[in-house]
Scaffold this motif. Structure first.
Motif, mmCIF file in Angstrom:
data_model
loop_
_atom_site.group_PDB
_atom_site.id
_atom_site.type_symbol
_atom_site.label_atom_id
_atom_site.label_comp_id
_atom_site.label_asym_id
_atom_site.label_seq_id
_atom_site.Cartn_x
_atom_site.Cartn_y
_atom_site.Cartn_z
ATOM 1 N N VAL A 211 0.886 -1.168 0.000
ATOM 2 C CA VAL A 211 0.000 0.000 0.000
ATOM 3 C C VAL A 211 0.921 1.214 0.000
ATOM 4 C CG1 VAL A 211 -1.694 1.353 1.291
ATOM 5 C CG2 VAL A 211 -1.802 -1.154 1.354
ATOM 6 N N HIS A 212 0.829 2.046 -1.049
ATOM 7 C CA HIS A 212 1.667 3.245 -1.100
ATOM 8 C C HIS A 212 0.905 4.396 -0.453
ATOM 9 C CE1 HIS A 212 5.042 5.615 -2.596
ATOM 10 N NE2 HIS A 212 4.155 6.563 -2.887
ATOM 11 N N PHE A 213 1.527 4.999 0.557
ATOM 12 C CA PHE A 213 0.851 5.934 1.458
ATOM 13 C C PHE A 213 1.552 7.288 1.346
ATOM 14 C CE2 PHE A 213 -0.249 7.776 5.520
ATOM 15 C CZ PHE A 213 -1.423 7.163 5.947
ATOM 16 N N VAL B 107 5.339 4.060 3.247
ATOM 17 C CA VAL B 107 5.040 5.465 3.554
ATOM 18 C C VAL B 107 6.050 6.377 2.853
ATOM 19 C CG1 VAL B 107 4.964 7.186 5.398
ATOM 20 C CG2 VAL B 107 3.948 4.938 5.764
ATOM 21 N N HIS B 108 5.538 7.224 1.998
ATOM 22 C CA HIS B 108 6.363 8.194 1.259
ATOM 23 C C HIS B 108 6.160 9.557 1.898
ATOM 24 C CE1 HIS B 108 6.750 10.557 -2.831
ATOM 25 N NE2 HIS B 108 7.697 10.878 -1.973
ATOM 26 N N LEU B 109 7.184 10.011 2.601
ATOM 27 C CA LEU B 109 7.095 11.291 3.313
ATOM 28 C C LEU B 109 7.489 12.439 2.400
ATOM 29 C CD1 LEU B 109 8.731 10.395 6.786
ATOM 30 C CD2 LEU B 109 6.286 10.545 6.223
ATOM 31 N N GLY C 47 3.364 15.985 -5.292
ATOM 32 C CA GLY C 47 2.315 16.866 -4.786
ATOM 33 C C GLY C 47 0.921 16.480 -5.226
ATOM 34 N N PHE C 48 0.815 15.860 -6.394
ATOM 35 C CA PHE C 48 -0.515 15.554 -6.919
ATOM 36 C C PHE C 48 -0.500 14.252 -7.706
ATOM 37 C CE2 PHE C 48 0.018 20.104 -6.508
ATOM 38 C CZ PHE C 48 -1.088 20.442 -5.729
ATOM 39 N N GLY C 49 -1.613 13.536 -7.636
ATOM 40 C CA GLY C 49 -1.796 12.359 -8.474
ATOM 41 C C GLY C 49 -2.260 12.791 -9.861
ATOM 42 N N GLY C 50 -2.276 11.837 -10.774
ATOM 43 C CA GLY C 50 -2.857 12.081 -12.090
ATOM 44 C C GLY C 50 -2.006 12.917 -13.033
ATOM 45 N N GLN C 51 -0.697 13.059 -12.766
ATOM 46 C CA GLN C 51 0.169 13.819 -13.678
ATOM 47 C C GLN C 51 0.771 12.888 -14.729
ATOM 48 O OE1 GLN C 51 2.735 16.895 -11.605
ATOM 49 N NE2 GLN C 51 2.281 15.614 -9.831
ATOM 50 N N ARG C 52 1.373 13.510 -15.757
ATOM 51 C CA ARG C 52 1.980 12.716 -16.836
ATOM 52 C C ARG C 52 3.401 12.290 -16.472
ATOM 53 N NH1 ARG C 52 -0.212 12.921 -21.980
ATOM 54 N NH2 ARG C 52 1.812 12.743 -22.966
HETATM 55 O O1 5RP Z 1 3.447 10.741 -4.870
HETATM 56 C C1 5RP Z 1 2.580 10.989 -5.661
HETATM 57 C C2 5RP Z 1 2.408 12.385 -6.098
HETATM 58 O O2 5RP Z 1 3.298 13.181 -5.405
HETATM 59 C C3 5RP Z 1 1.647 9.898 -6.150
HETATM 60 O O3 5RP Z 1 1.989 8.683 -5.526
HETATM 61 C C4 5RP Z 1 1.745 9.655 -7.606
HETATM 62 O O4 5RP Z 1 1.594 10.806 -8.358
HETATM 63 C C5 5RP Z 1 0.805 8.535 -8.037
HETATM 64 O O5 5RP Z 1 -0.278 8.980 -8.704
HETATM 65 P P1 5RP Z 1 -0.517 8.688 -10.256
HETATM 66 O O6 5RP Z 1 -0.242 7.234 -10.491
HETATM 67 O O7 5RP Z 1 -1.946 9.063 -10.447
HETATM 68 O O8 5RP Z 1 0.453 9.549 -11.023
#
Ligand code: 5RP
Length: 287
Positions: free
Chosen positions: A55-57, A88-90, A165-170
């Motif tokens: 589980v990536h947190f 856990v990714h801080l 910082g955000f999910g869903g990036q390229r």
């Molecule tokens: O650490 C992250 C962003 O800082 C996320 O874990 C990562 O972006 C995963 O999301 P996705 O697979 O949607 O890109």
């Protein structure tokens, strides 16, 4: 210290990252950043059932990164729901004060960004003293020379393939060259008697690029939106099971088999849900 019992004996073949018959490990680590936070227990149980290795947190502090997410209380809340390790990714600065809190909350692996710690070696030692696996995270513009004097103290290197910082990036394509560089460093390290070090990649990992990412050297793949965005209905592609299987298959297809043969690592983690027993287990020599 009371820590999680890691025991993969109960895992079905093909689950939790092993690719049957391939001789290589492919570990998919769904990032719960893209999960439904209102149903987090159910979500982590579902990804474990679908074969997730970890589980990536993602922990964000609105200081090191421009977003704010979850902390040790949430880690503690999901811990009893899964047997697989919590990675856990801080994304926080400073780092050290949170380490004992996450270790107590059930984290198995703790990674941090070296530029966010004043004393990287001390922070790595702190993670290990608390019974967790330790890793460094390198952003897209962070040079790999951070590994020059740390590799022998790492269980994982995490390369960010997006800015954190955000999910869903390229996915940033330059990560492939960086993966090849770090893969070579790890292979040389292992071939000269060093401990196992997992190479994880995070950001924009999808079914259509994971083979190339695996070919470049990653063995552990964080996927947030690709997994949690998968349609639930089996007829629409199999939901989490379907997408996880496709990610594993594509990654295994991309893995290079001409790399130096090194002994299997001993990083076989599983939390004992039935007893809630908690103690880290590794036979790796620790420096
Ligand atoms: O650490 C992250 C962003 O800082 C996320 O874990 C990562 O972006 C995963 O999301 P996705 O697979 O949607 O890109």
């Amino acid at each position: 210290m009371n820590r999680h019992v890691w025991n993969q004996a109960a895992a079905p073949e093909g689950a939790h990252g092993t690719t049957p018959g391939s001789g290589v490990d492919v570990r998919i680590a769904p990032s719960i950043l893209s999960a439904d936070f209102a149903r987090l227990g159910e979500e982590v149980r579902a990804i474990e059932a679908a074969g997730a290795a970890l589980v990536h947190f993602d922990v964000m502090d609105n200081h090191y990164v421009p977003n704010l997410t979850i902390g040790p209380l949430v880690c503690e809340a999901i811990r009893p729901h899964v047997s697989i390790p919590i990675d856990v990714h801080l994304m926080v600065e400073p780092v050290d004060a949170l380490i004992p809190m996450f270790a107590k909350a059930g984290a198995d692996i703790i990674t941090f960004h070296p530029e966010a710690s004043r004393h990287v070696d001390r922070t790595l030692a702190l993670i290990r003293e608390h019974g967790c696996k330790a890793g460094l995270v390198l952003n897209p513009a962070t040079p790999t020379h951070w590994l020059d004097h740390t590799l022998d103290k790492l269980d994982m290197v995490l390369l960010m393939s997006v800015n954190p910082g955000f999910g869903g990036q390229r996915f940033i394509p330059g990560t492939l060259a960086k993966l090849r560089d770090v893969r070579e460093r790890i292979d040389v390290h292992r071939a000269t008697g060093g401990q196992p070090v997992w190479l994880e990649v995070d950001g924009g990992v999808k079914t259509d690029n994971i083979a190339a990412i695996a070919h470049a050297g990653a063995d552990t793949f964080v996927a947030g939106s690709a997994v949690f965005g998968a349609p639930d209905a089996p007829e629409a592609g199999g939901g989490y099971h379907g997408v996880m299987q496709r990610l594993r298959d594509q990654a295994a297809a991309g893995m290079r088999h001409d790399r130096p043969q090194i002994p299997e690592d001993d990083f076989k983690p599983t939390y004992d849900k039935t007893t809630g027993d908690a103690s880290c287990h590794s036979t790796s020599a620790r420096p």
